[in-house]
Design a protein around this motif. Structure first.
Motif, PDB file in Angstrom:
ATOM      1  N   ILE A  58       0.844  -1.196   0.000  1.00 32.54           N
ATOM      2  CA  ILE A  58       0.000   0.000   0.000  1.00 32.54           C
ATOM      3  C   ILE A  58       0.880   1.247   0.000  1.00 32.54           C
ATOM      4  N   SER A  72      -4.986   1.484  -5.510  1.00 36.82           N
ATOM      5  CA  SER A  72      -4.531   1.929  -4.196  1.00 36.82           C
ATOM      6  C   SER A  72      -5.691   2.316  -3.283  1.00 36.82           C
ATOM      7  N   ARG A  73      -6.891   2.404  -3.851  1.00 32.91           N
ATOM      8  CA  ARG A  73      -8.080   2.735  -3.049  1.00 32.91           C
ATOM      9  C   ARG A  73      -8.996   1.526  -2.842  1.00 32.91           C
ATOM     10  N   MET A  74      -8.616   0.387  -3.395  1.00 30.80           N
ATOM     11  CA  MET A  74      -9.467  -0.799  -3.282  1.00 30.80           C
ATOM     12  C   MET A  74      -9.386  -1.426  -1.888  1.00 30.80           C
ATOM     13  N   LYS A  75     -10.482  -2.027  -1.455  1.00 36.05           N
ATOM     14  CA  LYS A  75     -10.466  -2.807  -0.219  1.00 36.05           C
ATOM     15  C   LYS A  75      -9.734  -4.121  -0.475  1.00 36.05           C
ATOM     16  N   LYS A  76      -9.287  -4.754   0.593  1.00 38.54           N
ATOM     17  CA  LYS A  76      -8.413  -5.923   0.499  1.00 38.54           C
ATOM     18  C   LYS A  76      -9.014  -7.041  -0.351  1.00 38.54           C
ATOM     19  N   ASP A  77     -10.262  -7.406  -0.088  1.00 43.51           N
ATOM     20  CA  ASP A  77     -10.882  -8.512  -0.826  1.00 43.51           C
ATOM     21  C   ASP A  77     -11.084  -8.163  -2.293  1.00 43.51           C
ATOM     22  N   GLU A  78     -11.486  -6.932  -2.557  1.00 48.50           N
ATOM     23  CA  GLU A  78     -11.676  -6.480  -3.931  1.00 48.50           C
ATOM     24  C   GLU A  78     -10.356  -6.494  -4.687  1.00 48.50           C
ATOM     25  N   LEU A  79      -9.296  -6.054  -4.016  1.00 42.34           N
ATOM     26  CA  LEU A  79      -7.978  -6.021  -4.636  1.00 42.34           C
ATOM     27  C   LEU A  79      -7.471  -7.423  -4.930  1.00 42.34           C
ATOM     28  N   THR A  80      -7.703  -8.355  -4.012  1.00 38.42           N
ATOM     29  CA  THR A  80      -7.260  -9.739  -4.216  1.00 38.42           C
ATOM     30  C   THR A  80      -7.870 -10.331  -5.474  1.00 38.42           C
TER      31      THR A  80
END
Length: 225
Positions: A58, A72-80
């Motif tokens: 991050i 860089s603004r995504m939540k963890k699950d969405e980013l995964t």
């Protein structure tokens, strides 16, 4: 059209006594289908940059935009999920699972996404990378070069738009390393993928269409705003 972009990207680490500026205001643009090499000495910030581009870390501030989306603004699950579907990683340590054979290692990320692998596409990759006879071999039965080819096949199998390669020839002898780089370039061109490779090896970097040099967390040469 830029598929990867950073805007004033910063990554600072506070050690308690001093602030380490691993990335210090990086502006970078990578075009769709481009093969880019990032070169720099140890500690220059190149690995940190690759991790930021892949959403593995991050930023302290700034933005990382992949395919028009600010990861860089995504939540963890969405980013995964986004990362698994859009970005393939090739690491110098291969990261193969020892209890799975070559084919199982290659299709694992696809299965984790709940998708049935495109067998024809996967078989084509296996053939191009010269792994046909090793498809059911276990990782400990492979040479270093073969393991790196499996790692490359795994990165390609999910049909990602972007391949991020971290010193992909770092553990290989020069001849095997050149073979792997040639295959990386060939498969990238064949499947229309964007490749960003970090390396400390200037000879390896020459395989790319563009080279950027990073020093002290800043791009000194080859960047595009």
């Amino acid at each position: 059209m830029s598929i990867l972009k950073t805007e004033n990207l910063k990554k600072y680490y506070d050690t308690g006594e001093v602030t380490v500026k691993a990335l210090d205001g990086v502006d970078l643009s990578v075009e769709k289908g481009e093969f880019l090499s990032v070169v720099g000495t140890s500690g220059s910030g190149k690995s940190t940059l690759l991790h930021m581009l892949g959403g593995l870390d991050i930023p302290t501030s700034g933005r990382v935009i992949v395919g028009g989306r600010d990861i860089s603004r995504m939540k963890k699950d969405e980013l995964t999920i986004f990362r698994r579907r859009n970005i393939g990683f090739v690491f110098q340590n291969y990261n193969l699972l020892p209890l799975m054979n070559v084919y199982q290692n290659i299709v694992l990320p696809i299965r984790l996404d709940g998708i049935v692998p495109d067998k024809t596409y996967v078989e084509n990759i296996i053939s191009i990378l010269g792994l046909g006879e090793k498809k059911y071999a276990m990782p400990n039965q492979l040479s270093g070069g073969q393991q790196q080819r499996v790692a490359l096949a795994r990165a390609l199998a999910a049909k990602p738009a972007i391949i991020l390669a971290d010193e992909p020839t770092g553990n290989l002898d020069s001849r095997t390393g050149q073979d792997v780089l040639g295959l990386l370039k060939t498969t990238g061109e064949r499947f229309g993928q964007t490749i960003v490779m970090i390396t400390h090896n200037d000879e390896a970097a020459q395989m790319a269409g563009r080279i950027i040099r990073i020093e002290d967390g800043k791009i000194r040469e080859g960047g595009r705003s």
